[in-house]
Motif scaffolding. Structure first.
Motif, PDB file in Angstrom:
ATOM      1  N   ASN A 190     -15.622 -38.425   9.517  1.00  0.00           N
ATOM      2  CA  ASN A 190     -15.155 -37.453   8.532  1.00  0.00           C
ATOM      3  C   ASN A 190     -13.658 -37.464   8.271  1.00  0.00           C
ATOM      4  O   ASN A 190     -13.216 -37.027   7.208  1.00  0.00           O
ATOM      5  CB  ASN A 190     -15.517 -36.025   8.985  1.00  0.00           C
ATOM      6  N   LEU A 191     -12.862 -37.923   9.227  1.00  0.00           N
ATOM      7  CA  LEU A 191     -11.430 -37.677   9.152  1.00  0.00           C
ATOM      8  C   LEU A 191     -10.578 -38.934   9.018  1.00  0.00           C
ATOM      9  O   LEU A 191      -9.422 -38.958   9.464  1.00  0.00           O
ATOM     10  CB  LEU A 191     -10.982 -36.862  10.374  1.00  0.00           C
ATOM     11  N   ASN A 192     -11.112 -39.983   8.391  1.00  0.00           N
ATOM     12  CA  ASN A 192     -10.259 -41.121   8.062  1.00  0.00           C
ATOM     13  C   ASN A 192      -9.119 -40.685   7.154  1.00  0.00           C
ATOM     14  O   ASN A 192      -8.022 -41.251   7.193  1.00  0.00           O
ATOM     15  CB  ASN A 192     -11.085 -42.220   7.385  1.00  0.00           C
ATOM     16  N   GLN A 203      -6.428 -36.327  17.519  1.00  0.00           N
ATOM     17  CA  GLN A 203      -7.550 -35.607  18.129  1.00  0.00           C
ATOM     18  C   GLN A 203      -8.694 -35.442  17.131  1.00  0.00           C
ATOM     19  O   GLN A 203      -9.872 -35.578  17.495  1.00  0.00           O
ATOM     20  CB  GLN A 203      -7.080 -34.238  18.623  1.00  0.00           C
ATOM     21  N   ALA A 204      -8.342 -35.162  15.885  1.00  0.00           N
ATOM     22  CA  ALA A 204      -9.367 -34.979  14.851  1.00  0.00           C
ATOM     23  C   ALA A 204     -10.157 -36.258  14.637  1.00  0.00           C
ATOM     24  O   ALA A 204     -11.378 -36.228  14.455  1.00  0.00           O
ATOM     25  CB  ALA A 204      -8.719 -34.540  13.546  1.00  0.00           C
ATOM     26  N   ALA A 205      -9.479 -37.398  14.666  1.00  0.00           N
ATOM     27  CA  ALA A 205     -10.154 -38.678  14.458  1.00  0.00           C
ATOM     28  C   ALA A 205     -11.158 -38.972  15.562  1.00  0.00           C
ATOM     29  O   ALA A 205     -12.207 -39.567  15.309  1.00  0.00           O
ATOM     30  CB  ALA A 205      -9.123 -39.803  14.376  1.00  0.00           C
ATOM     31  N   LYS A 206     -10.850 -38.556  16.776  1.00  0.00           N
ATOM     32  CA  LYS A 206     -11.780 -38.777  17.887  1.00  0.00           C
ATOM     33  C   LYS A 206     -12.983 -37.839  17.794  1.00  0.00           C
ATOM     34  O   LYS A 206     -14.111 -38.226  18.087  1.00  0.00           O
ATOM     35  CB  LYS A 206     -11.059 -38.563  19.226  1.00  0.00           C
ATOM     36  N   GLY A 207     -12.744 -36.610  17.387  1.00  0.00           N
ATOM     37  CA  GLY A 207     -13.815 -35.631  17.336  1.00  0.00           C
ATOM     38  C   GLY A 207     -14.693 -35.716  16.109  1.00  0.00           C
ATOM     39  O   GLY A 207     -15.852 -35.307  16.137  1.00  0.00           O
ATOM     40  N   PHE A 208     -14.133 -36.270  15.032  1.00  0.00           N
ATOM     41  CA  PHE A 208     -14.852 -36.358  13.758  1.00  0.00           C
ATOM     42  C   PHE A 208     -14.662 -37.744  13.140  1.00  0.00           C
ATOM     43  O   PHE A 208     -14.100 -37.887  12.050  1.00  0.00           O
ATOM     44  CB  PHE A 208     -14.362 -35.271  12.792  1.00  0.00           C
ATOM     45  N   PRO A 209     -15.105 -38.798  13.820  1.00  0.00           N
ATOM     46  CA  PRO A 209     -14.785 -40.174  13.383  1.00  0.00           C
ATOM     47  C   PRO A 209     -15.343 -40.552  12.020  1.00  0.00           C
ATOM     48  O   PRO A 209     -14.776 -41.414  11.343  1.00  0.00           O
ATOM     49  CB  PRO A 209     -15.393 -41.048  14.490  1.00  0.00           C
TER      50      PRO A 209
END
Length: 273
Positions: free
Chosen positions: A193-195, A185-191
């Motif tokens: 920033n969250l690699n 979910q984090a990767a979708k919301g913060f593409p």
């Protein structure tokens, strides 16, 4: 006749932003057994002076053609270009070093494609420490992985999760928790920033069980990550404060991580898994 073991590995770079330019410069200075052969850039004129400053100027190719001039392609372009960059590389049994780890979750078929054709997808450590320990713990049983990320406001502006939820982050005077959920979910919301969260999840228990908190924090000047891991072999915690590059979303250490990985490809001594 040249010994195949001594032939230099040809490296191409997709994207010459803060990461790609640093890696290109280091390759040009010299990494044992490596040579920079090609790059892909959106604006050739923008990078003309930089490329001319290199001792050996690489050719400019489209993303989808980098494999023609390389054994290893370093992907550090915008994540929307992941498939165009990586698919032709692994389809031909070559190696892709992937920085846009978050985008891999939307293109997981590339992993099977690489396996079928003898290609490799390598995700460098990037902005995290301790992935060796997580990888080792994953050979046993990991019970939980949790990461708390705190970033300066400038490094979070424009993230889809913030825009879609109309979250006001300008003028913050104290830390604000923006998100809590899975790494997927984090990767979708913060593409952008969250690699790091996805890399952590791939090293351990996967993107759906790895839990992430994201904070906009006006009190910090560096991208900060705290990780807690509980497993049947060890309990451990890690923390890192990354100095941002000229791109506030990316730490300086990310480019250095790619350089370290490249050096390992032909090193006589490798430390760490």
């Amino acid at each position: 006749m040249t010994d195949a073991k001594q032939a230099k590995l040809r490296v191409a770079i997709a994207g010459l932003g803060s990461i790609g330019a640093r890696v290109a410069r280091e390759l040009d200075r010299g990494i044992d057994g490596m040579v920079l052969t090609a790059v892909a850039v959106r604006d050739k004129d923008k990078h003309h002076a930089f490329l001319d400053s290199l001792r050996a100027r690489p050719v400019i190719l489209p993303l989808e053609n980098l494999w023609e001039a390389a054994d290893i392609v370093v992907e550090c372009a915008p994540s929307r270009n992941l498939r165009a960059t990586v698919e032709p590389v692994v389809r031909r049994g070559k190696t892709a070093i992937v920085l846009s780890a978050g985008a891999l979750l939307d293109h997981e078929d590339l992993i099977a494609l690489a396996k079928a054709h003898g290609g490799r997808i390598m995700v460098p450590t990037g902005a995290l420490i301790g992935l060796d320990a997580v990888n080792a713990a994953a050979c046993g049983v990991i019970h939980s992985v949790r990461m708390v990320t705190r970033k300066p406001v400038d490094g979070l502006r424009g993230a889809p999760f913030i825009v879609e939820n109309n979250i006001a982050i300008d003028g913050l005077r104290e830390p604000l928790k923006l998100f809590e959920g899975s790494a997927r979910q984090a990767a979708k919301g913060f593409p952008a920033n969250l690699n790091v969260a996805v890399a952590l999840s791939l090293a351990g228990i996967g993107p759906d069980r790895t839990m992430i908190e994201i904070w906009a924090d006006p009190t910090v000047e560096r991208n900060t990550h705290r990780i807690e891991v509980a497993s049947d072999s060890a309990r451990f915690s890690m923390g890192i404060e990354n100095i941002p590059s000229e791109n506030p979303r990316t730490g300086v250490i990310t480019a250095l991580s790619v350089i370290s990985l490249l050096r390992k490809q032909r090193a006589s001594l490798c430390v760490g898994t």
